[in-house]
Design a protein around this motif. Sequence first.
Motif, PDB file in Angstrom:
ATOM      1  N   LEU A 159       0.827  -1.207   0.000  1.00  0.00           N
ATOM      2  CA  LEU A 159       0.000   0.000   0.000  1.00  0.00           C
ATOM      3  C   LEU A 159       0.859   1.254   0.000  1.00  0.00           C
ATOM      4  O   LEU A 159       0.579   2.212  -0.730  1.00  0.00           O
ATOM      5  CB  LEU A 159      -0.942  -0.007   1.207  1.00  0.00           C
ATOM      6  N   ALA A 160       1.918   1.260   0.816  1.00  0.00           N
ATOM      7  CA  ALA A 160       2.803   2.424   0.863  1.00  0.00           C
ATOM      8  C   ALA A 160       3.450   2.669  -0.494  1.00  0.00           C
ATOM      9  O   ALA A 160       3.533   3.816  -0.967  1.00  0.00           O
ATOM     10  CB  ALA A 160       3.876   2.221   1.931  1.00  0.00           C
ATOM     11  N   SER A 161       3.906   1.614  -1.143  1.00  0.00           N
ATOM     12  CA  SER A 161       4.525   1.756  -2.467  1.00  0.00           C
ATOM     13  C   SER A 161       3.522   2.273  -3.483  1.00  0.00           C
ATOM     14  O   SER A 161       3.855   3.096  -4.349  1.00  0.00           O
ATOM     15  CB  SER A 161       5.086   0.402  -2.925  1.00  0.00           C
ATOM     16  N   TYR A 162       2.288   1.803  -3.379  1.00  0.00           N
ATOM     17  CA  TYR A 162       1.241   2.218  -4.315  1.00  0.00           C
ATOM     18  C   TYR A 162       0.932   3.703  -4.138  1.00  0.00           C
ATOM     19  O   TYR A 162       0.834   4.457  -5.124  1.00  0.00           O
ATOM     20  CB  TYR A 162      -0.005   1.377  -4.081  1.00  0.00           C
ATOM     21  N   VAL A 163       0.750   4.140  -2.889  1.00  0.00           N
ATOM     22  CA  VAL A 163       0.458   5.551  -2.620  1.00  0.00           C
ATOM     23  C   VAL A 163       1.615   6.424  -3.079  1.00  0.00           C
ATOM     24  O   VAL A 163       1.419   7.494  -3.671  1.00  0.00           O
ATOM     25  CB  VAL A 163       0.169   5.755  -1.119  1.00  0.00           C
ATOM     26  N   ASP A 164       2.846   5.972  -2.810  1.00  0.00           N
ATOM     27  CA  ASP A 164       4.034   6.721  -3.206  1.00  0.00           C
ATOM     28  C   ASP A 164       4.081   6.893  -4.725  1.00  0.00           C
ATOM     29  O   ASP A 164       4.330   7.985  -5.245  1.00  0.00           O
ATOM     30  CB  ASP A 164       5.270   5.978  -2.706  1.00  0.00           C
ATOM     31  N   ALA A 165       3.817   5.798  -5.456  1.00  0.00           N
ATOM     32  CA  ALA A 165       3.875   5.859  -6.913  1.00  0.00           C
ATOM     33  C   ALA A 165       2.770   6.730  -7.490  1.00  0.00           C
ATOM     34  O   ALA A 165       2.999   7.517  -8.424  1.00  0.00           O
ATOM     35  CB  ALA A 165       3.783   4.440  -7.486  1.00  0.00           C
ATOM     36  N   LEU A 166       1.566   6.634  -6.939  1.00  0.00           N
ATOM     37  CA  LEU A 166       0.465   7.441  -7.442  1.00  0.00           C
ATOM     38  C   LEU A 166       0.685   8.923  -7.153  1.00  0.00           C
ATOM     39  O   LEU A 166       0.331   9.783  -7.964  1.00  0.00           O
ATOM     40  CB  LEU A 166      -0.859   6.973  -6.836  1.00  0.00           C
ATOM     41  N   ALA A 167       1.267   9.230  -5.994  1.00  0.00           N
ATOM     42  CA  ALA A 167       1.556  10.632  -5.678  1.00  0.00           C
ATOM     43  C   ALA A 167       2.585  11.198  -6.656  1.00  0.00           C
ATOM     44  O   ALA A 167       2.491  12.356  -7.068  1.00  0.00           O
ATOM     45  CB  ALA A 167       2.056  10.750  -4.246  1.00  0.00           C
ATOM     46  N   THR A 168       3.562  10.392  -7.034  1.00  0.00           N
ATOM     47  CA  THR A 168       4.547  10.826  -8.024  1.00  0.00           C
ATOM     48  C   THR A 168       3.882  11.071  -9.370  1.00  0.00           C
ATOM     49  O   THR A 168       4.183  12.049 -10.065  1.00  0.00           O
ATOM     50  CB  THR A 168       5.647   9.757  -8.173  1.00  0.00           C
ATOM     51  N   LEU A 169       2.961  10.207  -9.734  1.00  0.00           N
ATOM     52  CA  LEU A 169       2.209  10.379 -10.969  1.00  0.00           C
ATOM     53  C   LEU A 169       1.392  11.669 -10.923  1.00  0.00           C
ATOM     54  O   LEU A 169       1.284  12.400 -11.913  1.00  0.00           O
ATOM     55  CB  LEU A 169       1.294   9.184 -11.190  1.00  0.00           C
ATOM     56  N   THR A 170       0.821  11.962  -9.757  1.00  0.00           N
ATOM     57  CA  THR A 170       0.052  13.196  -9.573  1.00  0.00           C
ATOM     58  C   THR A 170       0.916  14.416  -9.823  1.00  0.00           C
ATOM     59  O   THR A 170       0.486  15.402 -10.425  1.00  0.00           O
ATOM     60  CB  THR A 170      -0.517  13.248  -8.152  1.00  0.00           C
ATOM     61  N   HIS A 171       2.173  14.368  -9.351  1.00  0.00           N
ATOM     62  CA  HIS A 171       3.088  15.498  -9.561  1.00  0.00           C
ATOM     63  C   HIS A 171       3.281  15.754 -11.051  1.00  0.00           C
ATOM     64  O   HIS A 171       3.276  16.900 -11.501  1.00  0.00           O
ATOM     65  CB  HIS A 171       4.434  15.197  -8.903  1.00  0.00           C
ATOM     66  N   ARG A 172       3.427  14.704 -11.844  1.00  0.00           N
ATOM     67  CA  ARG A 172       3.586  14.877 -13.283  1.00  0.00           C
ATOM     68  C   ARG A 172       2.319  15.441 -13.913  1.00  0.00           C
ATOM     69  O   ARG A 172       2.371  16.239 -14.836  1.00  0.00           O
ATOM     70  CB  ARG A 172       3.952  13.541 -13.936  1.00  0.00           C
ATOM     71  N   CYS A 173       1.169  15.011 -13.372  1.00  0.00           N
ATOM     72  CA  CYS A 173      -0.104  15.498 -13.935  1.00  0.00           C
ATOM     73  C   CYS A 173      -0.274  16.989 -13.717  1.00  0.00           C
ATOM     74  O   CYS A 173      -0.725  17.709 -14.592  1.00  0.00           O
ATOM     75  CB  CYS A 173      -1.276  14.749 -13.291  1.00  0.00           C
ATOM     76  N   THR A 174       0.083  17.477 -12.504  1.00  0.00           N
ATOM     77  CA  THR A 174      -0.139  18.889 -12.189  1.00  0.00           C
ATOM     78  C   THR A 174       0.923  19.785 -12.805  1.00  0.00           C
ATOM     79  O   THR A 174       0.661  20.926 -13.154  1.00  0.00           O
ATOM     80  CB  THR A 174      -0.163  19.108 -10.664  1.00  0.00           C
ATOM     81  N   CYS A 175       2.145  19.243 -12.944  1.00  0.00           N
ATOM     82  CA  CYS A 175       3.213  20.073 -13.490  1.00  0.00           C
ATOM     83  C   CYS A 175       3.214  20.106 -15.007  1.00  0.00           C
ATOM     84  O   CYS A 175       3.671  21.059 -15.622  1.00  0.00           O
ATOM     85  CB  CYS A 175       4.571  19.552 -12.996  1.00  0.00           C
ATOM     86  N   ALA A 176       2.721  19.048 -15.620  1.00  0.00           N
ATOM     87  CA  ALA A 176       2.688  18.980 -17.082  1.00  0.00           C
ATOM     88  C   ALA A 176       1.389  18.349 -17.520  1.00  0.00           C
ATOM     89  O   ALA A 176       1.306  17.141 -17.685  1.00  0.00           O
ATOM     90  CB  ALA A 176       3.877  18.181 -17.609  1.00  0.00           C
ATOM     91  N   PRO A 177       0.316  19.151 -17.649  1.00  0.00           N
ATOM     92  CA  PRO A 177      -0.988  18.604 -18.021  1.00  0.00           C
ATOM     93  C   PRO A 177      -0.891  17.737 -19.262  1.00  0.00           C
ATOM     94  O   PRO A 177      -0.165  18.022 -20.197  1.00  0.00           O
ATOM     95  CB  PRO A 177      -1.838  19.868 -18.259  1.00  0.00           C
ATOM     96  N   ASN A 178      -1.657  16.645 -19.231  1.00  0.00           N
ATOM     97  CA  ASN A 178      -1.747  15.702 -20.337  1.00  0.00           C
ATOM     98  C   ASN A 178      -0.445  14.934 -20.575  1.00  0.00           C
ATOM     99  O   ASN A 178      -0.280  14.286 -21.602  1.00  0.00           O
ATOM    100  CB  ASN A 178      -2.152  16.406 -21.635  1.00  0.00           C
ATOM    101  N   GLN A 179       0.496  15.005 -19.606  1.00  0.00           N
ATOM    102  CA  GLN A 179       1.756  14.290 -19.765  1.00  0.00           C
ATOM    103  C   GLN A 179       1.897  13.123 -18.796  1.00  0.00           C
ATOM    104  O   GLN A 179       2.964  12.525 -18.693  1.00  0.00           O
ATOM    105  CB  GLN A 179       2.938  15.262 -19.552  1.00  0.00           C
ATOM    106  N   CYS A 180       0.851  12.795 -18.047  1.00  0.00           N
ATOM    107  CA  CYS A 180       0.974  11.722 -17.063  1.00  0.00           C
ATOM    108  C   CYS A 180       0.855  10.347 -17.705  1.00  0.00           C
ATOM    109  O   CYS A 180       1.169   9.343 -17.091  1.00  0.00           O
ATOM    110  CB  CYS A 180      -0.074  11.869 -15.961  1.00  0.00           C
ATOM    111  N   GLY A 181       0.411  10.280 -18.946  1.00  0.00           N
ATOM    112  CA  GLY A 181       0.374   9.016 -19.653  1.00  0.00           C
ATOM    113  C   GLY A 181      -0.757   8.098 -19.259  1.00  0.00           C
ATOM    114  O   GLY A 181      -0.714   6.907 -19.548  1.00  0.00           O
ATOM    115  N   CYS A 182      -1.778   8.613 -18.576  1.00  0.00           N
ATOM    116  CA  CYS A 182      -2.877   7.766 -18.106  1.00  0.00           C
ATOM    117  C   CYS A 182      -4.157   8.079 -18.869  1.00  0.00           C
ATOM    118  O   CYS A 182      -4.704   9.171 -18.723  1.00  0.00           O
ATOM    119  CB  CYS A 182      -3.124   7.984 -16.613  1.00  0.00           C
ATOM    120  N   ALA A 183      -4.615   7.135 -19.667  1.00  0.00           N
ATOM    121  CA  ALA A 183      -5.911   7.267 -20.300  1.00  0.00           C
ATOM    122  C   ALA A 183      -6.985   7.063 -19.244  1.00  0.00           C
ATOM    123  O   ALA A 183      -6.728   6.484 -18.184  1.00  0.00           O
ATOM    124  CB  ALA A 183      -6.043   6.232 -21.410  1.00  0.00           C
TER     125      ALA A 183
END
Length: 339
Positions: A159-183
């Motif tokens: 769970l900790a690894s999952y939350v950590d990875a998703l939070a990192t993905l969130t950073h990419r989403c907010t800093c570079a819209p449409n660049q997080c690679g998630c459909a």
Amino acid sequence: MAQAFCTDTAPPAERHEYWTDAVGKAFIPLEVRTRGKIGIHGAIRQACLADVQIGTLQASPQRMARTGPLIDAGGDGPLVVSLHRAGAGVATQDGREIPLMAGRLVLLDARKPYELDFAGPVRQHLATVPRELVDLPDSALRLATGRAFSPERGVSEVLASYVDALATLTHRCTCAPNQCGCAPASKEFLRQGIVDVLTALVALEGSTEDHGAVERALLPHVRAYIRAHLDDPTLSPASIAAAHQISVSYLHQLFRDEPTTVGRWIQRLRLEACRKDLIRPELAGLTVAAVAHRRGFVSHSHFSRAFRAVYGLSPAEWRQDCLPGAGAPQERSDGARGA
């Protein structure tokens, strides 16, 4: 949808109000108080995976409280998963004090009061998961919430690894819209992943409780039966009670400590199943009504209203957002109506 908040964007005199509002919008309404004479400073990056919120919070020393009035005003609160990354503090819920330090994973129940006291600057990865998505009784939640877990072993490590990875993905989403690679469809599976791992952790911690009463032993069998017969349109409290040789009133008694009734739980399970089916490419040729029918819904209009009430958009809109190339299926010879 991704969001970013920072107190530096507000005038100094308005930062306390801005920050309180930002915390509520990004995660959950909390009462925020300064610690000593230090002013409020903070930043949040947050994104939504359907009804699961995930992100990072950085803040100056402060106290945050989930109070009774906020609980009463907000209805059913979510489960809060906090992975502490930097700083020190104390979390309090159900009379238990939980020291917070880097690496600690904490699970809180926002339907009950709790308090967070940060003595210094803090950084956390946070996820809020609607209570109804964790398909376990409140008795199991009582054992798992208001507690800290070591993210170095077992399910808590996952769970900790999952939350950590998703939070990192969130950073990419907010800093570079449409660049997080998630459909949209990918986000749906990411959302289900965190729900499944959180449920596994709660189940593991709750399995040690000695329920004693026969009804607590019976409830898992009833739940399993409902899941196995979910696609049967005749599934009802009466048919479930008959299959287990109990009265309908006793069936409702089994669910008295649950967050919802038997009927509403069945409907939510069916809606979740339809939500997934609507974005499965191999089912793109089915009408929305046909998808609903195969999951036990008899009335297409009732299904559409219930779907919109829970997810905020129609089944057809959800399918089009996730499968933009699917188009509108033609009417089928089985008589199912389209969206």
